[in-house]
Design an enzyme around this catalytic site. Structure first.
Site, mmCIF file in Angstrom:
data_model
loop_
_atom_site.group_PDB
_atom_site.id
_atom_site.type_symbol
_atom_site.label_atom_id
_atom_site.label_comp_id
_atom_site.label_asym_id
_atom_site.label_seq_id
_atom_site.Cartn_x
_atom_site.Cartn_y
_atom_site.Cartn_z
ATOM 1 N N GLU A 47 -17.603 137.183 -0.435
ATOM 2 C CA GLU A 47 -17.684 138.108 -1.564
ATOM 3 C C GLU A 47 -18.767 137.618 -2.506
ATOM 4 O O GLU A 47 -18.886 136.415 -2.732
ATOM 5 C CB GLU A 47 -16.357 138.154 -2.345
ATOM 6 C CG GLU A 47 -15.277 138.969 -1.697
ATOM 7 C CD GLU A 47 -14.257 138.079 -1.016
ATOM 8 O OE1 GLU A 47 -14.305 136.854 -1.232
ATOM 9 O OE2 GLU A 47 -13.420 138.613 -0.273
ATOM 10 N N TYR A 105 -28.193 135.938 1.549
ATOM 11 C CA TYR A 105 -27.313 136.341 2.651
ATOM 12 C C TYR A 105 -27.995 137.375 3.557
ATOM 13 O O TYR A 105 -27.879 137.306 4.783
ATOM 14 C CB TYR A 105 -25.993 136.891 2.111
ATOM 15 C CG TYR A 105 -25.280 135.945 1.157
ATOM 16 C CD1 TYR A 105 -25.252 134.574 1.420
ATOM 17 C CD2 TYR A 105 -24.660 136.394 0.002
ATOM 18 C CE1 TYR A 105 -24.625 133.688 0.546
ATOM 19 C CE2 TYR A 105 -24.033 135.522 -0.875
ATOM 20 C CZ TYR A 105 -24.019 134.171 -0.598
ATOM 21 O OH TYR A 105 -23.409 133.301 -1.458
#
Ligand SMILES: CC(C)(COP(=O)(O)OP(=O)(O)OC[C@H]1O[C@@H](n2cnc3c(N)ncnc32)[C@H](O)[C@@H]1OP(=O)(O)O)[C@@H](O)C(=O)NCCC(=O)NCCS
Length: 146
Positions: free
Chosen positions: A103, A115
């Protein structure tokens, strides 16, 4: 430079955690992770000055989850976060995990860029996930077999 975290590293890691996050994990939660949580695997990045970054993973059945990743502010932008994440993905693949997820705050574009660079895709939104300001979390995930 990257190695597994031990009990001796907890205080240094906790200092990085406190500096990086508005609702940091407690010192005790890190001791629990290292000493008791059989699913947890923590990595630290160390140079001649000491520990400057860390990353936590939970390895559960076939799914890995990043619990936290942070680098000391003065050491950011040098590839340390990426190196930690690449090692976390390697560890997860070695443990036969199929996916990795995490998250991230919807406003944290720096982390999202990292990411995405590593192949993570957008999943769902967790509404009001962060308790300090009610911010939404973006779930990001990657297929580790691709
Ligand atoms: C997110 C974090 C761990 C990244 O670590 P880092 O060591 O600074 O990142 P790296 O130097 O390895 O950069 C890797 C990639 O991240 C992205 N990135 C890093 N700094 C960035 C910046 N200032 N602006 C935009 N993207 C950035 C880029 O995609 C970069 O790849 P590139 O160098 O090829 O452009 C670090 O910024 C941090 O500790 N932030 C506070 C804690 C946090 O938000 N953790 C994530 C919680 S989900």
């Amino acid at each position: 430079m990257i190695r597994q975290m031990t009990t001796q590293d907890v205080e240094a890691v906790h200092r990085i955690e406190v500096a990086a996050f508005p609702t940091p994990w407690t010192l005790d939660s890190f001791y629990y992770e290292i000493n008791e949580n059989q699913f947890a695997h923590y990595l630290v990045y160390e140079d001649h000055t000491g520990i400057i970054g860390f990353c936590g993973i939970w390895l559960v059945i076939d799914a890995a989850q990043i619990t936290n990743v942070a680098v000391l502010e003065q050491a950011r932008g040098l590839g340390i976060g990426e190196a930690l994440m690449r090692e976390a993905m390697r560890v997860a693949r070695e443990a036969n995990m199929d996916t990795m997820s995490l998250e991230v705050r919807v406003t944290n574009t720096v982390a999202q860029n990292l990411y995405r660079k590593l192949g993570f895709k957008n999943g769902g939104i967790r509404k009001g996930y962060y308790t300090d300001n009610g911010e939404d979390a973006l779930v990001m995930w990657v297929n580790l077999n691709e």
